[in-house]
Design a protein around this motif. Structure first.
Motif, PDB file in Angstrom:
ATOM      1  N   UNK A 120     -28.918 -26.942 -16.880  1.00  0.00           N
ATOM      2  CA  UNK A 120     -28.236 -25.832 -16.207  1.00  0.00           C
ATOM      3  C   UNK A 120     -29.225 -24.788 -15.728  1.00  0.00           C
ATOM      4  N   UNK A 121     -28.875 -24.138 -14.622  1.00  0.00           N
ATOM      5  CA  UNK A 121     -29.603 -22.949 -14.203  1.00  0.00           C
ATOM      6  C   UNK A 121     -29.211 -21.802 -15.134  1.00  0.00           C
ATOM      7  N   UNK A 122     -30.082 -20.839 -15.344  1.00  0.00           N
ATOM      8  CA  UNK A 122     -29.803 -19.796 -16.342  1.00  0.00           C
ATOM      9  C   UNK A 122     -28.782 -18.755 -15.916  1.00  0.00           C
ATOM     10  N   UNK A 123     -28.580 -18.578 -14.598  1.00  0.00           N
ATOM     11  CA  UNK A 123     -27.698 -17.487 -14.172  1.00  0.00           C
ATOM     12  C   UNK A 123     -26.242 -17.762 -14.519  1.00  0.00           C
ATOM     13  N   UNK A 124     -25.501 -16.716 -14.886  1.00  0.00           N
ATOM     14  CA  UNK A 124     -24.086 -16.887 -15.238  1.00  0.00           C
ATOM     15  C   UNK A 124     -23.238 -17.185 -14.010  1.00  0.00           C
ATOM     16  N   UNK A 125     -22.121 -17.799 -14.239  1.00  0.00           N
ATOM     17  CA  UNK A 125     -21.148 -18.054 -13.179  1.00  0.00           C
ATOM     18  C   UNK A 125     -20.274 -16.814 -13.037  1.00  0.00           C
ATOM     19  N   UNK A 126     -20.069 -16.303 -11.830  1.00  0.00           N
ATOM     20  CA  UNK A 126     -19.207 -15.130 -11.669  1.00  0.00           C
ATOM     21  C   UNK A 126     -17.820 -15.363 -12.269  1.00  0.00           C
ATOM     22  N   UNK A 127     -17.272 -14.339 -12.863  1.00  0.00           N
ATOM     23  CA  UNK A 127     -15.974 -14.476 -13.531  1.00  0.00           C
ATOM     24  C   UNK A 127     -14.880 -14.976 -12.599  1.00  0.00           C
ATOM     25  N   UNK A 128     -14.782 -14.516 -11.341  1.00  0.00           N
ATOM     26  CA  UNK A 128     -13.729 -15.053 -10.460  1.00  0.00           C
ATOM     27  C   UNK A 128     -13.845 -16.565 -10.248  1.00  0.00           C
ATOM     28  N   UNK A 129     -15.076 -17.076 -10.227  1.00  0.00           N
ATOM     29  CA  UNK A 129     -15.262 -18.521 -10.048  1.00  0.00           C
ATOM     30  C   UNK A 129     -14.786 -19.267 -11.294  1.00  0.00           C
TER      31      UNK A 129
ATOM     32  N   UNK B 185     -25.910 -26.746 -27.140  1.00  0.00           N
ATOM     33  CA  UNK B 185     -25.256 -26.173 -25.959  1.00  0.00           C
ATOM     34  C   UNK B 185     -26.064 -26.385 -24.676  1.00  0.00           C
ATOM     35  N   UNK B 186     -27.194 -27.062 -24.784  1.00  0.00           N
ATOM     36  CA  UNK B 186     -27.971 -27.472 -23.609  1.00  0.00           C
ATOM     37  C   UNK B 186     -28.364 -26.309 -22.703  1.00  0.00           C
ATOM     38  N   UNK B 187     -28.488 -25.124 -23.292  1.00  0.00           N
ATOM     39  CA  UNK B 187     -28.844 -23.914 -22.532  1.00  0.00           C
ATOM     40  C   UNK B 187     -27.839 -23.607 -21.426  1.00  0.00           C
ATOM     41  N   UNK B 188     -26.614 -24.049 -21.599  1.00  0.00           N
ATOM     42  CA  UNK B 188     -25.562 -23.714 -20.633  1.00  0.00           C
ATOM     43  C   UNK B 188     -25.249 -22.224 -20.739  1.00  0.00           C
ATOM     44  N   UNK B 189     -24.905 -21.573 -19.638  1.00  0.00           N
ATOM     45  CA  UNK B 189     -24.585 -20.148 -19.705  1.00  0.00           C
ATOM     46  C   UNK B 189     -23.200 -19.850 -20.252  1.00  0.00           C
ATOM     47  N   UNK B 190     -22.321 -20.880 -20.292  1.00  0.00           N
ATOM     48  CA  UNK B 190     -20.942 -20.621 -20.722  1.00  0.00           C
ATOM     49  C   UNK B 190     -20.406 -21.770 -21.572  1.00  0.00           C
ATOM     50  N   UNK B 191     -19.457 -21.423 -22.408  1.00  0.00           N
ATOM     51  CA  UNK B 191     -18.693 -22.397 -23.171  1.00  0.00           C
ATOM     52  C   UNK B 191     -17.216 -22.080 -22.991  1.00  0.00           C
TER      53      UNK B 191
ATOM     54  N   UNK C  99     -15.984 -27.132 -23.843  1.00  0.00           N
ATOM     55  CA  UNK C  99     -16.648 -27.651 -22.648  1.00  0.00           C
ATOM     56  C   UNK C  99     -17.731 -26.673 -22.211  1.00  0.00           C
ATOM     57  N   UNK C 100     -18.968 -27.163 -22.083  1.00  0.00           N
ATOM     58  CA  UNK C 100     -20.036 -26.339 -21.512  1.00  0.00           C
ATOM     59  C   UNK C 100     -19.838 -26.241 -20.001  1.00  0.00           C
ATOM     60  N   UNK C 101     -20.297 -25.143 -19.414  1.00  0.00           N
ATOM     61  CA  UNK C 101     -20.147 -24.977 -17.968  1.00  0.00           C
ATOM     62  C   UNK C 101     -21.250 -24.089 -17.419  1.00  0.00           C
TER      63      UNK C 101
END
Length: 277
Positions: free
Chosen positions: A96-105, A178-184, A250-252
């Motif tokens: 995963x890229x380190x940046x978070x996914x915007x909340x609306x997405x 968690x594979x360095x995912x930014x979200x769970x 689920x990681x995302x």
């Protein structure tokens, strides 16, 4: 208030609505059209099938109103070749890229879960999104602590899941959990929800598939999910309601790798019974 309303001018008395009702509460009257069988209104699961299947738009339902249903212009929506290519192209993402996914997405992503099948149209799932690096690290530490306890106690589960190696990798600065995912994404449901686990798997699989269209990647967080099933600490960490249990994780995030080929899988194994002559 009547459960269904019928536009007599539009109704063709073809019985489509009655045939698709999962619980069989509708009957077809030659004069009035579809009617609710006496004493069976309380059995309605509000799936909306009766309204959706009527080709003439003659039926409305108090709990599944026609106004809330989007017209479907064509079906199937995609051709078989495109559909299979779409399904095959999905990959479990562990980079995963380190940046978070915007909340609306993320909210848009989770909307897909609402349309997954659920037993008896029970639905009833809630979702918690672990949103910050600090929160993800708290989840990671909790799972590692749980693994250490199982390894130290000689638990068969620790051997089955190779937890000693997972803990060792974590102590070296790697993240196999968690594979360095930014979200769970954590699905939960009340303890009384009997179909919650299967419903969660179906809902999160919808999320997995929809994620690709949003440029996102996902992967099932099996270690986290097993930890949540084994003991309640994760639910308390996430401040879930006391009557809730975790039913799927689920990681995302944004993928850091693009796949250029479709791996093959084992040949189909299928039996036909009885055998053809």
């Amino acid at each position: 208030m009547a459960l269904i309303r019928v536009d007599q001018e539009k109704c063709h008395r073809d019985g489509t609505c009655a045939r698709v009702c999962p619980v069989g509460i509708l009957a077809l009257d030659a004069q009035k059209g579809p009617t609710v069988r006496r004493g069976m209104a309380s059995l309605c699961i509000a799936c909306g099938h009766c309204v959706a299947a009527c080709p003439h738009g003659a039926l409305d339902h108090v709990r599944a109103p026609q106004a809330a249903q989007r017209p479907l212009e064509r079906f199937p929506v995609v051709d078989p070749e495109t559909a299979l290519l779409f399904l095959r192209a999905r990959r479990s993402i562990r980079c995963y890229r380190p940046e978070p996914v915007p909340q609306p997405v993320l909210e848009k992503l989770l909307q897909a879960a609402r349309y997954a099948p659920s037993g008896h149209n029970s639905q009833g799932l809630s979702f918690t999104v672990v949103a910050s690096p600090e929160a993800m690290d708290a989840v990671r530490r909790l799972v590692v602590q749980w693994m250490r306890r199982l390894v130290d106690s000689g638990s068969p589960l620790a051997a089955q899941w190779h937890m000693q190696g997972i803990v060792h990798a974590h102590d070296k600065g790697q993240d196999p959990i968690l594979r360095n995912a930014p979200h769970l994404i954590v699905a939960s449901a009340p303890q009384s929800h009997q179909a919650a686990r299967v419903t969660s798997f179906l809902a999160l699989e919808y999320v997995e598939l929809y994620a690709t269209s949003l440029g996102l990647g996902t992967c099932w967080a099996g270690y986290v999910q097993t930890c949540a099933m084994d003991q309640p600490d994760l639910g308390r960490l996430l401040e879930l309601p006391e009557d809730h249990r975790i039913t799927g994780c689920l990681m995302a995030g944004f993928p850091d790798v693009t796949y250029h080929r479709l791996p093959e899988r084992n040949p189909l194994q299928v039996r036909w019974w009885p055998k053809a002559d």
